[in-house]
Scaffold this motif. Structure first.
Motif, mmCIF file in Angstrom:
data_model
loop_
_atom_site.group_PDB
_atom_site.id
_atom_site.type_symbol
_atom_site.label_atom_id
_atom_site.label_comp_id
_atom_site.label_asym_id
_atom_site.label_seq_id
_atom_site.Cartn_x
_atom_site.Cartn_y
_atom_site.Cartn_z
ATOM 1 N N ARG A 32 44.466 41.848 55.009
ATOM 2 C CA ARG A 32 44.195 40.912 53.910
ATOM 3 C C ARG A 32 42.758 40.400 53.950
ATOM 4 O O ARG A 32 42.300 39.775 53.010
ATOM 5 N N LEU A 35 37.882 42.013 52.026
ATOM 6 C CA LEU A 35 37.506 41.350 50.782
ATOM 7 C C LEU A 35 36.305 42.049 50.164
ATOM 8 O O LEU A 35 35.216 42.035 50.735
ATOM 9 N N HIS A 39 35.224 39.882 45.068
ATOM 10 C CA HIS A 39 36.224 38.855 45.382
ATOM 11 C C HIS A 39 35.547 37.670 46.080
ATOM 12 O O HIS A 39 35.811 36.518 45.737
ATOM 13 N N HIS A 142 41.625 31.876 46.495
ATOM 14 C CA HIS A 142 41.649 33.314 46.787
ATOM 15 C C HIS A 142 42.660 34.046 45.914
ATOM 16 O O HIS A 142 42.412 35.183 45.494
ATOM 17 N N ALA A 143 43.790 33.417 45.610
ATOM 18 C CA ALA A 143 44.769 34.057 44.719
ATOM 19 C C ALA A 143 44.173 34.239 43.323
ATOM 20 O O ALA A 143 44.305 35.310 42.716
ATOM 21 N N HIS A 146 41.622 36.939 43.363
ATOM 22 C CA HIS A 146 42.283 38.246 43.377
ATOM 23 C C HIS A 146 42.699 38.644 41.962
ATOM 24 O O HIS A 146 42.464 39.775 41.537
ATOM 25 N N THR A 149 39.641 39.563 39.861
ATOM 26 C CA THR A 149 38.861 40.740 40.266
ATOM 27 C C THR A 149 39.699 42.003 40.411
ATOM 28 O O THR A 149 39.153 43.055 40.699
ATOM 29 N N HIS A 150 40.986 41.918 40.211
ATOM 30 C CA HIS A 150 41.864 43.089 40.340
ATOM 31 C C HIS A 150 42.713 43.249 39.088
ATOM 32 O O HIS A 150 43.904 42.961 39.101
#
Length: 170
Positions: A32, A35, A39, A142-143, A146, A149-150
């Motif tokens: 995890r 990065l 991100h 961070h969620a 994510h 960026t995804h």
């Protein structure tokens, strides 16, 4: 300065350090930590927005805002966390240079200025709130980074050069 250090070092450090970390601390899900730079950029920008909002509340209330004081406590504690990470890994970790030079001194200076100005500080509850909220805010940042960026499950998201098309390395 602290964010610049993290921006410049985090993505590369996590890639280089992962094999060593997996050997020394195998129970942590280190995958995890892979990065991508986009991100890292997004997460640091989002956290900057959180801190800017708390700072605005502090400015508006003359430092009396519980949110500002909690963010200030969290900022200082996060600086100590950087030093702890460097100690545990026995080497450099992103943010370890500016934590003792910028983050911790600023937090201590700001608390001293608030006390000198006669601003009531709730260091105990603020610190407890910051400590409880910090993992939630960090995880949320961070969620969201994510998600931002995804981009998935859409035919136009063809990957070119390791990044979703149209993102230009965001």
């Amino acid at each position: 300065m602290h964010d610049a250090e993290e921006l410049a070092t985090m993505a590369g450090w996590t890639r280089r350090a992962r094999p060593r970390l997996e050997r020394h601390v195998p129970w942590v899900p280190w995958e995890r930590l892979d990065l991508p730079q986009r991100h890292v950029n997004t997460a640091i920008g989002l956290m900057g927005g959180v801190i800017a909002g708390a700072a605005a509340m502090g400015a508006r209330t003359g430092g009396r805002s519980a949110t500002f004081q909690a963010a200030l406590a969290g900022f200082g504690v996060h600086g100590v966390g950087h030093l702890a990470q460097a100690a545990v890994t026995r080497g450099y970790t992103p943010g370890a240079v500016t934590a003792p030079l910028v983050v911790i001194p600023y937090a201590l200076w700001a608390w001293r200025r608030l006390r000198e100005a006669g601003v009531p500080t709730s260091a105990g509850p603020s610190t407890a709130t910051a400590l409880a909220a910090f993992p939630l805010v960090l995880g949320g940042v961070h969620a969201l980074a994510h998600v931002l960026t995804h981009r998935r499950h859409h035919p136009s998201n063809a990957v070119r050069g390791g990044e979703p098309a149209g993102w230009g390395g965001f």
